[in-house]
Design a protein around this motif. Structure first.
Motif, PDB file in Angstrom:
ATOM      1  N   MET A 128       4.897   5.466  -5.224  1.00 19.81           N
ATOM      2  CA  MET A 128       4.981   5.501  -6.381  1.00 19.81           C
ATOM      3  C   MET A 128       4.313   6.355  -7.170  1.00 19.81           C
ATOM      4  O   MET A 128       4.559   6.768  -8.580  1.00 19.81           O
ATOM      5  CB  MET A 128       5.312   4.322  -6.994  1.00 19.81           C
ATOM      6  N   ALA A 129       3.130   6.438  -7.010  1.00 18.06           N
ATOM      7  CA  ALA A 129       1.986   7.370  -7.682  1.00 18.06           C
ATOM      8  C   ALA A 129       2.463   8.850  -7.366  1.00 18.06           C
ATOM      9  O   ALA A 129       2.101   9.740  -8.499  1.00 18.06           O
ATOM     10  CB  ALA A 129       0.469   6.924  -7.260  1.00 18.06           C
ATOM     11  N   LEU A 130       2.966   8.873  -6.307  1.00 20.21           N
ATOM     12  CA  LEU A 130       3.218  10.527  -6.159  1.00 20.21           C
ATOM     13  C   LEU A 130       4.524  11.075  -6.565  1.00 20.21           C
ATOM     14  O   LEU A 130       4.684  11.920  -7.030  1.00 20.21           O
ATOM     15  CB  LEU A 130       3.189  10.674  -4.633  1.00 20.21           C
ATOM     16  N   GLY A 173       6.638   9.048  -8.957  1.00 17.87           N
ATOM     17  CA  GLY A 173       6.896   8.766 -10.081  1.00 17.87           C
ATOM     18  C   GLY A 173       7.848   7.370 -10.065  1.00 17.87           C
ATOM     19  O   GLY A 173       8.489   7.299  -9.162  1.00 17.87           O
ATOM     20  N   PRO A 174       7.614   6.526 -11.261  1.00 20.55           N
ATOM     21  CA  PRO A 174       8.360   5.292 -11.280  1.00 20.55           C
ATOM     22  C   PRO A 174       9.836   5.603 -11.203  1.00 20.55           C
ATOM     23  O   PRO A 174      10.441   4.467 -10.757  1.00 20.55           O
ATOM     24  CB  PRO A 174       7.942   4.682 -12.693  1.00 20.55           C
ATOM     25  N   SER A 193       0.786  -1.115   0.176  1.00 20.92           N
ATOM     26  CA  SER A 193      -0.022   0.016   0.114  1.00 20.92           C
ATOM     27  C   SER A 193       0.820   1.249   0.154  1.00 20.92           C
ATOM     28  O   SER A 193       0.791   2.181  -0.755  1.00 20.92           O
ATOM     29  CB  SER A 193      -0.937  -0.089   1.231  1.00 20.92           C
ATOM     30  N   MET A 207       3.013   1.418  -3.445  1.00 18.61           N
ATOM     31  CA  MET A 207       2.131   1.815  -4.501  1.00 18.61           C
ATOM     32  C   MET A 207       1.898   3.491  -4.267  1.00 18.61           C
ATOM     33  O   MET A 207       1.825   4.265  -5.450  1.00 18.61           O
ATOM     34  CB  MET A 207       1.019   0.890  -4.864  1.00 18.61           C
ATOM     35  N   SER A 208       1.500   3.769  -3.155  1.00 23.49           N
ATOM     36  CA  SER A 208       0.778   5.142  -3.095  1.00 23.49           C
ATOM     37  C   SER A 208       2.118   6.044  -3.263  1.00 23.49           C
ATOM     38  O   SER A 208       1.940   7.133  -4.004  1.00 23.49           O
ATOM     39  CB  SER A 208       0.386   5.458  -1.667  1.00 23.49           C
ATOM     40  N   ALA A 262      11.264   4.833  -7.565  1.00 27.00           N
ATOM     41  CA  ALA A 262      10.848   3.487  -7.064  1.00 27.00           C
ATOM     42  C   ALA A 262      11.657   3.072  -5.857  1.00 27.00           C
ATOM     43  O   ALA A 262      11.246   2.761  -4.779  1.00 27.00           O
ATOM     44  CB  ALA A 262      10.646   2.428  -8.239  1.00 27.00           C
ATOM     45  N   ALA A 321      10.494   4.987  -2.941  1.00 29.36           N
ATOM     46  CA  ALA A 321       9.337   4.383  -2.181  1.00 29.36           C
ATOM     47  C   ALA A 321       9.416   2.945  -1.603  1.00 29.36           C
ATOM     48  O   ALA A 321       8.939   2.555  -0.600  1.00 29.36           O
ATOM     49  CB  ALA A 321       8.242   4.166  -3.390  1.00 29.36           C
TER      50      ALA A 321
END
Length: 271
Positions: free
Chosen positions: A135-137, A139-140, A129, A132-133, A143, A146
């Motif tokens: 990485m959405a903020l 960016g990949p 959780s 993924m949160s 990573a 994150a």
């Protein structure tokens, strides 16, 4: 969580590590008698798994053979038996050791397994959780950041919830909420006790075990060393639990988990 006087415990990590090593050394005759056979068997299981199902160094994804499941199950069962016996060895008086030593897989061992799975599931959910949160903020391309944050949070939660495991091994009813409460204010210290110190102690053995050019004897000795350091880690966790329980609930409450409930609980499961 605060005591009746409004104080919060500060887990003495250095003293816990020192006391765990001293306890195992002072009681080494009992340690050898109670745990050496299990450690020897566990090391043999790991050695056999690696010997009969060697990994492919060129494979991008590790290959898992279905036959390895037998070794995994045997290792998990025996590890739980050793862990619960170690908690009881650390927390119970000497007259309770023999009755609560390594025996058949009983109710308390099953509860210990379920509690471990509970903790693992909670941590895995938190890890993915958060990762993924983030990485959405960010960016990949970030990573790694994150993943690092998610791992640190997962280890923090895992360490705080693990304080309930010695309690489960003693046959005392407990839940994750109690673990979270009793470990409040000591999350970072418990990370050191549960993860940092055991990893530092076991790292040389892990490196030797995973070495590609290691001989079969070296692999076995390395596996033996890993389980020996695991024993130290289990004692440290037990001592941490006892310290926090004594601080918050007093001497009278701290004696309650020392009731030999495991004997009656296990009777219906013993062979």
């Amino acid at each position: 969580m605060k005591s009746r006087l409004g104080l919060e415990a500060e887990l003495p990590v250095v003293d816990i590590v020192q006391e765990a090593v001293e306890l195992l050394w002072e009681k080494r005759v009992d340690v050898i008698r109670m745990f050496l056979p299990a450690i020897l068997i566990l090391a043999a299981i790991d050695w056999a798994s690696q010997h009969f199902f060697p990994g492919d160094a060129e494979a991008e994804v590790p290959v898992f053979h279905p036959e390895q499941l037998i070794f995994v199950l045997a290792s998990v069962v025996l590890s739980i038996l050793m862990a619960t016996a170690c908690h009881r060895f650390t927390l119970l008086p000497k007259e309770g050791w023999n009755a609560n030593a390594i025996h058949s897989f009983g109710r308390n061992e099953f509860r210990y397994l379920l509690r471990g799975l509970q903790i693992a599931v909670c941590c895995v959910v938190v890890f993915f959780s958060v990762m993924m949160s983030l990485m959405a903020l960010v960016g990949p391309e970030r990573a790694i950041f994150a993943v690092a944050v998610a791992v640190m949070l997962m280890l923090y939660i895992w360490s705080r919830l693990s304080i309930t495991l010695p309690e489960v091994a003693l046959g005392t009813k407990s839940d994750l909420a109690r673990a979270w409460s009793i470990s409040k204010g000591n999350g970072s210290r418990l990370v050191v006790v549960v993860w940092v110190v055991p990893i530092i102690m076991a790292l040389p053995f892990w490196l030797a075990f995973m070495a590609e050019d290691a001989s079969g004897l070296l692999n076995y000795l390395a596996a033996f060393g890993i389980y020996l350091t695991t024993l130290v880690g289990l004692v440290m966790l037990s001592l941490s639990y006892r310290f926090l329980l004594d601080f918050y609930e007093g001497e009278e409450q701290s004696q309650q988990p020392q009731q030999p409930q495991s004997q009656s609980d296990d009777s219906s499961f013993d062979a």
